[in-house]
Design a protein around this motif. Sequence first.
Motif, PDB file in Angstrom:
ATOM      1  N   GLN A 113     -13.413  -3.889  10.506  1.00  0.00           N
ATOM      2  CA  GLN A 113     -13.916  -2.529  10.318  1.00  0.00           C
ATOM      3  C   GLN A 113     -14.548  -2.348  11.764  1.00  0.00           C
ATOM      4  OE1 GLN A 113     -16.357  -3.592   7.008  1.00  0.00           O
ATOM      5  NE2 GLN A 113     -15.133  -1.878   5.674  1.00  0.00           N
ATOM      6  N   ALA A 135      -3.199   7.052   7.049  1.00  0.00           N
ATOM      7  CA  ALA A 135      -4.767   6.500   7.174  1.00  0.00           C
ATOM      8  C   ALA A 135      -4.633   4.955   7.564  1.00  0.00           C
ATOM      9  CB  ALA A 135      -5.622   6.779   5.970  1.00  0.00           C
ATOM     10  N   THR A 187       0.881  -1.072   0.120  1.00  0.00           N
ATOM     11  CA  THR A 187       0.024  -0.025   0.025  1.00  0.00           C
ATOM     12  C   THR A 187       0.718   1.184   0.211  1.00  0.00           C
ATOM     13  OG1 THR A 187      -0.221  -0.014   2.255  1.00  0.00           O
ATOM     14  CG2 THR A 187      -1.712  -1.250   1.428  1.00  0.00           C
ATOM     15  N   THR A 245       0.952   6.180   3.811  1.00  0.00           N
ATOM     16  CA  THR A 245      -0.032   6.809   4.123  1.00  0.00           C
ATOM     17  C   THR A 245      -0.322   6.602   5.787  1.00  0.00           C
ATOM     18  OG1 THR A 245      -2.383   7.290   3.894  1.00  0.00           O
ATOM     19  CG2 THR A 245      -1.608   4.915   3.702  1.00  0.00           C
ATOM     20  N   THR A 301      -4.932   1.342   6.920  1.00  0.00           N
ATOM     21  CA  THR A 301      -5.165   0.578   5.644  1.00  0.00           C
ATOM     22  C   THR A 301      -4.562  -0.907   5.740  1.00  0.00           C
ATOM     23  OG1 THR A 301      -4.179   2.550   4.410  1.00  0.00           O
ATOM     24  CG2 THR A 301      -4.402   0.445   3.278  1.00  0.00           C
ATOM     25  N   ARG A 303      -9.207   1.940   5.612  1.00  0.00           N
ATOM     26  CA  ARG A 303      -9.226   1.910   4.075  1.00  0.00           C
ATOM     27  C   ARG A 303      -8.810   0.483   3.583  1.00  0.00           C
ATOM     28  NH1 ARG A 303      -5.915   3.273  -0.303  1.00  0.00           N
ATOM     29  NH2 ARG A 303      -3.834   3.262   1.110  1.00  0.00           N
ATOM     30  N   GLU A 343     -12.836   3.563  10.226  1.00  0.00           N
ATOM     31  CA  GLU A 343     -12.352   4.301   8.988  1.00  0.00           C
ATOM     32  C   GLU A 343     -11.160   3.625   8.210  1.00  0.00           C
ATOM     33  OE1 GLU A 343     -10.027   5.522  12.661  1.00  0.00           O
ATOM     34  OE2 GLU A 343     -12.151   5.132  12.048  1.00  0.00           O
ATOM     35  N   VAL A 365      -7.878  -2.542   0.658  1.00  0.00           N
ATOM     36  CA  VAL A 365      -6.933  -2.505  -0.714  1.00  0.00           C
ATOM     37  C   VAL A 365      -7.149  -4.042  -0.890  1.00  0.00           C
ATOM     38  CG1 VAL A 365      -5.144  -2.174  -1.966  1.00  0.00           C
ATOM     39  CG2 VAL A 365      -5.669  -0.691  -0.022  1.00  0.00           C
TER      40      VAL A 365
END
Length: 502
Positions: free
Chosen positions: A46, A14, A9, A12, A16, A53, A51, A55
Motif C-alpha cells: 500500500q 485498477a 480477480t 480491471t 489489484t 485494491r 490506491e 482481495v
Amino acid sequence: MSDETDPTTPVTSAPTAVLAANAVVACNEAARAEGVRRGMRRRDAQSRCPELRLVEHNPDRDARAFEPVVVAVEELRPGVAPLRPGLLAVYAPGRFYGGESSAGALIAEQLVRVGVWDCRIGIADDLFTAEQAARQAHPQDTVVVEAGGSAAFLRELPVSVIDDAEVAGLLRRLGLRTLGEFAQLDGSDVQARFGGYGAKVHRLARGEDDALLGARRPPPDLECQIRFEPPLDTAEAVGFSVRQTAERFVAQLAARGLVCTEVLIEAECDHEIASSRVWAHSRWFGASDLVDRVHWQLRGQLRNTMGVGKPVELVRFVPDTVEPTAAHAAGLWGGGTDERVERAVARVQGMLGHQAVTVPAVQGGRAPADRQAFVPWGERPVGLRPAELPWPGSLPPPAPARIYTEPRPVAVVDQRGKLVWVSERGVVSAPPTHFRTSDDGGNGGSPGWQPISAWAGPWPVDELWWENPASWVARFQIVGVDGRAWLMTCADDGWYIEAAYD
C-alpha cells in the motif's frame, strides 16, 4: 512452459492484489507497474500504491477460475500440471507444431480464445528456468531457452527470483546478488552450510532442476457410439441395435464406480446431427432406460415413422452428469441419504452459477447486517471478519431473528410527543414512550402510535467517519405493549427499524 496470468480477480485497469496472511500472493499488471510484487507485506504494497485494491485469497475460487485455462491447454497437449492458479507447466509440444516457438504461439492463440490476453510462455530444459523465461516474456509471446542453455540464462538473474524470501534475503546478506554468483559455490559447501533445501535451490540456480511434472490425467472419454451400415430407417430397428452399446456405456461407468444421471443422446443422418437431446433420470440410467430414451427421441420429434425424417447412420451416448455409485446407495435403515440433498444443490448450482447457491455464515461486526455473510455452497468461508474479536458498540445477545434488507422509517417520541434524539456523547434526550411506523411492516400491527413497554440502549457506533460523515448511529432495543421487539436505529436523518426479534 508456464502461463503467468491472474485469474483470481476480475479484468480491471485498477491496481489489484490478492492477500493471504497479510502478504501479496498475486497482483495484476497495473499493480506490478506501481512496484507491487508477490510476497510483499500489505503495508509495503500500500505504500508503493495507495490506491491498491485488496482481495482476500480464496483458493477454491482461484482454482475454479483457472480451470478453463488448464482445459484449453489440455486440448493441445495432455499432461498439464497446474502448479498454482495462474501458473501451469506442460511438456513442450514443439515437434507436433513445427518447433517450440510455433507451439508457444499456438498455445497463446488458444488462451486468447478463452479470454486470457496476458499470457506469457517460457520453454526450457527444466521447470525453474521455464518459469523465469515466461516472466521475461511479453504478453502473448514466448521466450525459448536453447537446450543446455539454462545455466547461462539464469546467470544474470537476481537472487530475488527465488520463490523464498528468507533464502533470497540470506543470500543477499552474504553478498550474493545474482544466481550466477550463487551457482559458482561448491555444491558440498552449500550442502554443509544450508542443508538439503539449500542444495536444492543451488541446483535450481545451476539449471539442474530434475523435478518431474505432476501432470494430471485427462478425464477418460466415457461416450459410446454405434454406426449403422447401412443406415436404419425405423425407430424400432435403431432401438434394437443400440442395446449392446447402451450396455457397454453403463458397464464402463460402473467399472469406474460411476453412474449417469443425465445423458446426451445424438443421432446423425447424412453426417449431420439430426436429433440431440439431454435426458435426466430420477436415479441413474440403466441399459434399458437408454434404449427407451432412444426410441422415444426418434419417434417423438416428428409425427412420422422415423421421427427424424431420414435413415439414422449413427447414435451416440454422451454422459452429461456422472456421480459416484456410492452416493446413490440406499441408507442402512432405508430412505434417502444426505448426499442426495448435496447432489440436488450441486445440480442447481451448476445450472444457475457457482454464486447462485449460498449458505449463511457468521462473521464479526457491529450491526446485525454486518455479521451476516453468504458463502457459496461447498466452499470454505475465507476472508470473514473474526467473530471472536471485541466489537465495541455491538449488540448484546440474543441476535435479531429477521434483518430487513432496507431499514424501515419509524418515529419515536417521548411522553410530551417530541422526537427522541441522541447526542454525539450517547445521551438520550428523553425516555422513549411511543413509536409509529408508516405501515405495519407486514406483521399485522396498527400504523398508529404504539406504547413502548420496555427499551434498552443506546449503543452508539461511529464507523469510518473519515469516509462517511453521516456514519454515526445509535441502536435501541424496543418492546411494544403487544410483546413484539424491535431493533431501532437513531441516525442523523431520523429513526429506522433495522431488525425484529421473535
